[in-house]
Each structure stands twice: as C-alpha cells, then as structure tokens.
Design an enzyme around this catalytic site. Sequence first.
Site, short mmCIF file in Angstrom:
data_model
loop_
_atom_site.label_atom_id
_atom_site.label_comp_id
_atom_site.label_asym_id
_atom_site.label_seq_id
_atom_site.Cartn_x
_atom_site.Cartn_y
_atom_site.Cartn_z
CD GLU A 17 53.54 7.24 -7.19
OE1 GLU A 17 53.05 7.09 -8.33
OE2 GLU A 17 54.69 6.86 -6.88
CG ASP A 109 62.16 -1.14 -7.22
OD1 ASP A 109 62.49 -1.15 -8.42
OD2 ASP A 109 61.73 -0.13 -6.64
CE LYS A 168 56.36 -1.70 -19.70
NZ LYS A 168 56.92 -1.08 -18.46
CD GLN A 179 61.39 6.81 -11.52
OE1 GLN A 179 60.76 7.61 -10.83
NE2 GLN A 179 61.63 5.57 -11.14
#
Length: 295
Positions: A17, A109, A168, A179
């Site tokens: 990432e 966020d 979801k 995470q």
Amino acid sequence: MHISEVLKQREISISFEFFPPKNEEASLDLFRTIQELSDLNPAYVSVTYGAGGSTRDLTHDLVVKLQEKTGLTIVSHLTCVGSTKDEINSILNRYKASGIHNIMALRGDPPKGQSEFIKTENGFEFAGELVSFIKKEFLEMGVGVAGFPEGHPSTPNRLKEIEYLKWKVDQGADYICTQLFFNNADFYDFVERCEIAGIKVPIIAGIMPVTSRKGMARMAELALGSKFPAKLLKALSRAEDDEYAENVGIHWATEQVRDLLDHKIAGIHMYTLNKSKATRKIYDSLGIRNLKSIR
C-alpha cells in the site's frame, strides 16, 4: 482482474500500500520505491486517500500513472467523505476509462478539525452503501472492504461490528483487508468470528512494521484502538536508537508474516509508508523473493 481472482492464483499473496505524494520530489521518491518493490512481484498495490478525501485528485493521478507505466494490478481507495453520489459516479467513470477495475470502498475518516463523520448531502453514510452502488452501477469493478481484528474504533460492540461487516459483504464486497495489528491471535480470532457469521470472502491480513518510536506513536494515532503487545514495547525500550528500533520492528513483523504464511491465510497486505527497506528485509529474511508460483 479482480483481487479475489488474483488471490486464487497465488500460493503466496503479498500486496503493498502507498499514499499519493504531495509534491514532485516526493513523487520521484515514491516511483523509486515502487520500482524497487515491483521486482518482488506483489499480488497488487493499493493507493490511499488522505483523511477526509483530501488527496482525491492525487490518488487518481497516481493510480492512473501506475496503471500506465507498470504491469501491476492497481487498487484505488474510495471513501464516502465529502463526495456526493454524482461525484462518486464521476470518479468511478474516470477509473473505468483508465483501466482501474479494483476499488477499496471505505467510509473514510473525518476531515481535519472534524471529530465525527458527517454524511455529505446526496452522498453515502456507510461503506456498505458505497459497495452496493459500485456493484450495481459498475459491474466490472471488484470491491474490497476494511476489517478490524482489534475492533472498530467507533463500534465497541464486537457483535455489532461483525454484523456491519457481514452487511458490507452481502452488498457485494469481494474480499476484506484488515487494519494493521501486532498480535496474530487477534487476526485468527477475527477470522473465526467472520466464519461464524457466515462471511466467506477472502480475508487479507494488514501488516505495518514499526520503524521508529516516533513512527509507533504516529501509528497509534492513525490506527485508533491498535494494541501494542508488551513484548514488543519491551523490545523497543531496549533499542538504543531508531536504527535499533527499526530492526526490532522489522523482526517483529517478519515473525508475524512467517506465522501467517504458515497458516496459509488468503493474503498479506504490507503498509509500506512509501518506503521499501522494511518490506525488502522481510522478504529476504523469509526467503520469499519469487512469488510467481501459483496454486
């Protein structure tokens, strides 16, 4: 190719990432990092948004550049923050035209200075709504969603947390990427709870090596609720300086990855912080330089 299909083809699936650079110098540094890591044959690479969607255009520019100049499979993050449905639709059309067919769908966020998420008028309130929209309007898109092995910071009820995650997935999510965490037992427990809830999509483990004490403090801020095991803290307290602290963090992450590989999980996602050193050291220590083998 969708990420769920990429995972099926690999004996070992490790992805990276990155976050979009804010200036030309950082952009050059990032592309050097990507070039250094591309020979490790990652399953895919993903590109984040900043808090509150603050780097939306930079994210798009970077994923398109990666798509055009590398042979890597690209995943772009997309959040609900600060965007209407029409704006989201426009972004997805740009990605589609650029050959980007994988999205990480997140609520996102709040913007800087805002403590809570506020739904944009004619926007999406939850990541599940964004997943549903993508799957209905962009059939060619693969979609991933986030999971939280240590618990979602805004959902202290762990039973509800898994219910929301299941929702979801039911909206069409193809895989879950977690995470960061530092205790693999938390990840294995999370996977078992997902199985009990009937979640059957692949679950990718998110790993971020500690590279300095200051970096650890920043990680604690970014990943609210993250638990730093006492054994890791003790090892870091013995480090004489940041060079030693980095070695401690890389060793800890290496052992995490080794254990995860031994358990044959679906995939590992390395949060690189746009640096290559820690990731390459983990590869070297584990002898996994060539990941071209398939199932």
